[in-house]
Scaffold this motif. Structure first.
Motif, PDB file in Angstrom:
ATOM      1  N   UNK A   1      -6.595  11.159  -8.037  1.00  0.00           N
ATOM      2  CA  UNK A   1      -7.769  12.035  -7.999  1.00  0.00           C
ATOM      3  C   UNK A   1      -8.782  11.322  -7.127  1.00  0.00           C
ATOM      4  N   UNK A   2      -8.618  11.499  -5.812  1.00  0.00           N
ATOM      5  CA  UNK A   2      -9.385  10.705  -4.852  1.00  0.00           C
ATOM      6  C   UNK A   2      -9.894  11.595  -3.732  1.00  0.00           C
ATOM      7  N   UNK A   3     -10.981  12.301  -3.944  1.00  0.00           N
ATOM      8  CA  UNK A   3     -11.473  13.248  -2.928  1.00  0.00           C
ATOM      9  C   UNK A   3     -11.950  12.596  -1.642  1.00  0.00           C
ATOM     10  N   UNK A   4     -12.330  11.299  -1.682  1.00  0.00           N
ATOM     11  CA  UNK A   4     -12.841  10.624  -0.482  1.00  0.00           C
ATOM     12  C   UNK A   4     -11.772   9.788   0.215  1.00  0.00           C
ATOM     13  N   UNK A   5     -10.567   9.723  -0.330  1.00  0.00           N
ATOM     14  CA  UNK A   5      -9.515   8.856   0.208  1.00  0.00           C
ATOM     15  C   UNK A   5      -9.083   9.322   1.592  1.00  0.00           C
ATOM     16  N   UNK A   6      -9.135   8.399   2.576  1.00  0.00           N
ATOM     17  CA  UNK A   6      -8.753   8.710   3.951  1.00  0.00           C
ATOM     18  C   UNK A   6      -7.478   8.002   4.386  1.00  0.00           C
ATOM     19  N   UNK A   7      -7.159   6.870   3.743  1.00  0.00           N
ATOM     20  CA  UNK A   7      -6.033   6.044   4.179  1.00  0.00           C
ATOM     21  C   UNK A   7      -5.189   5.668   2.965  1.00  0.00           C
ATOM     22  N   UNK A   8      -3.899   5.951   3.020  1.00  0.00           N
ATOM     23  CA  UNK A   8      -2.965   5.574   1.955  1.00  0.00           C
ATOM     24  C   UNK A   8      -1.794   4.827   2.567  1.00  0.00           C
ATOM     25  N   UNK A   9      -1.543   3.632   2.058  1.00  0.00           N
ATOM     26  CA  UNK A   9      -0.400   2.835   2.507  1.00  0.00           C
ATOM     27  C   UNK A   9       0.464   2.515   1.296  1.00  0.00           C
ATOM     28  N   UNK A  10       1.769   2.733   1.427  1.00  0.00           N
ATOM     29  CA  UNK A  10       2.712   2.432   0.357  1.00  0.00           C
ATOM     30  C   UNK A  10       3.727   1.429   0.890  1.00  0.00           C
ATOM     31  N   UNK A  11       3.748   0.255   0.283  1.00  0.00           N
ATOM     32  CA  UNK A  11       4.707  -0.786   0.659  1.00  0.00           C
ATOM     33  C   UNK A  11       5.708  -0.941  -0.479  1.00  0.00           C
ATOM     34  N   UNK A  12       6.934  -0.555  -0.242  1.00  0.00           N
ATOM     35  CA  UNK A  12       7.979  -0.710  -1.249  1.00  0.00           C
ATOM     36  C   UNK A  12       8.737  -2.002  -1.006  1.00  0.00           C
ATOM     37  N   UNK A  13       9.114  -2.659  -2.077  1.00  0.00           N
ATOM     38  CA  UNK A  13       9.876  -3.900  -1.942  1.00  0.00           C
ATOM     39  C   UNK A  13      10.802  -4.052  -3.138  1.00  0.00           C
TER      40      UNK A  13
END
Length: 405
Positions: A255-267
């Motif tokens: 629930x992030x209305x201001x979120x502009x950048x999402x990075x997902x690093x799987x390991x």
């Protein structure tokens, strides 16, 4: 004047300037010691001899030190290394940033590396949770801290009396899920990097964004995935592996209305062997497209998505499934402008295969379809007159994150 001139020189030229007259040499040395990068434990003792001179010690503002290669099973070696670090830090009056890595296995030999220090830190990162805990009595007095990284364990949090309330100016947090859950409603955190297990990722992100969601601008999720499902395994038809690990599913939990950048690093866990099956990744359609509205309401401002899946090293799979991922990203996240996935076995022209950032990142960008051009819209996409095209990008992921802070 000389300080301004020398600030434009590269490191090699600064070294040459140190051999000039005493006055200019001292200014050049100050520039060389100001931001210490790539310092390893093998040469750290020699570096500490250099800061005996006051003008060098007074110049140091930032240190990035790696203990990779240190024998962590040797109590004497670890204790000696931490003692030298503590002694060196105690003579630096104006240090602002301290990053220490390679200490994740330190337990009994941990000690307070900030004891007797007089500086006020703005950035602190240490991947050794035991060292961070031992240093906490001193670290908590650094109320100027704006960036904190520590307590990265995804299962065990520090004691309950260790909280982030002691850092009123904290903007950037890099920590494990148990400690990230202690952020309060009065927090100013806008950039969050959270380490989490795959099985609890959605629940943890939902809990965190209930507190921080309205202010988060950038989010990095470092997700540990212990084992893939088998294409013939029980329950595959109900919860396919590909669907459950797509970043789109994480967006549904936010629930992030201001979120502009999402990075997902799987390991995968340290030392684990990863075997991947094509059917495990993309055997059936992963999403029903009526989910688009729900995802859009959760992250309406998201413009950049970066994903490094755990199967990134399986080069034979990428050509078959990357475009499918991109179609889902751009359809289910209408605000998205850039989506990035790794490409293996490609490198920029003239780059060494061992060079930093030589791993290729395939970037897709949303573009309009103009009349008279060769671009064709995606047939199934309801956004008429829009498509996406591939661009090549070779920047390391860390550089992308750094530009946001």
């Amino acid at each position: 004047m000389w300080d301004a001139i020398l600030s434009h020189l590269n490191r090699g030229d600064l070294v040459s300037m140190t051999r000039s007259c005493k006055h200019i040499g001292a200014i050049a040395e100050a520039h060389l010691y100001r931001n210490v990068r790539g310092l390893c434990h093998a040469i750290f003792p020699q570096w500490t001899y250099g800061i005996v001179r006051p003008w060098r010690a007074n110049a140091v503002r930032s240190i990035i030190l790696s203990f990779d290669g240190l024998n962590l099973s040797s109590t004497a070696a670890v204790s000696g290394a931490l003692f030298r670090l503590r002694a060196a830090l105690s003579v630096l009056p104006d240090l602002r940033e301290l990053v220490v890595t390679g200490l994740s296995g330190v337990m009994a030999s941990a000690q307070n590396i900030l004891r007797d220090c007089t500086f006020s830190l703005r950035k602190f990162f240490c991947d050794g949770d035991a060292v961070v805990l031992a240093s906490w009595p001193s670290l908590r007095t650094h109320r100027t801290l704006e960036e904190f990284g520590g307590f990265l364990n995804i299962m065990y949090p520090p004691p309950l009396n260790v909280t982030l309330d002691v850092f009123p100016h904290l903007r950037v947090l890099d920590t494990g899920a148990p400690f990230a859950g202690r952020t309060g409603t009065g927090s100013r955190i806008t950039h969050l990097s959270v380490h989490v297990a795959r099985i609890t990722a959605c629940r943890v992100l939902k809990q965190i964004t209930e507190t921080l969601g309205c202010q988060l601008v950038a989010l990095r999720v470092v997700r540990t995935i212990r084992s893939p499902r088998s294409a013939g395994g029980a329950g595959f038809g109900q919860t396919p592996f590909w669907e459950s690990d797509s970043p789109v599913v994480l967006c549904e939990a936010l629930r992030a209305p201001a979120l502009k950048f999402l990075e997902v690093r799987d390991k995968a866990p340290s030392g684990a062997k990863w075997s991947v099956d094509f059917d495990t990744l993309r055997a059936i359609p992963a999403f029903w497209y009526d989910r688009s509205k729900q995802v859009t309401e959760r992250t309406p401002s998201l413009s950049t998505l970066v994903w490094r899946p755990v199967w990134a090293g399986q080069s034979r799979l990428l050509a078959s499934i990357v475009r499918d991922h991109m179609q889902d990203f751009f359809y289910l996240l209408p605000s998205l402008q850039l989506a990035v996935l790794p490409l293996v076995a490609r490198a920029p022209a003239g780059a060494s295969s061992q060079a930093e950032g030589s791993e290729s990142w395939s970037t897709w960008k949303k573009v309009p379809v103009e009349e008279g051009t060769s671009r064709r819209p995606v047939d199934w996409w309801p956004q008429q007159g829009v498509t996406f095209e591939q661009i090549d990008c070779y920047a390391p992921l860390g550089a992308m994150w750094a530009t946001l802070i």
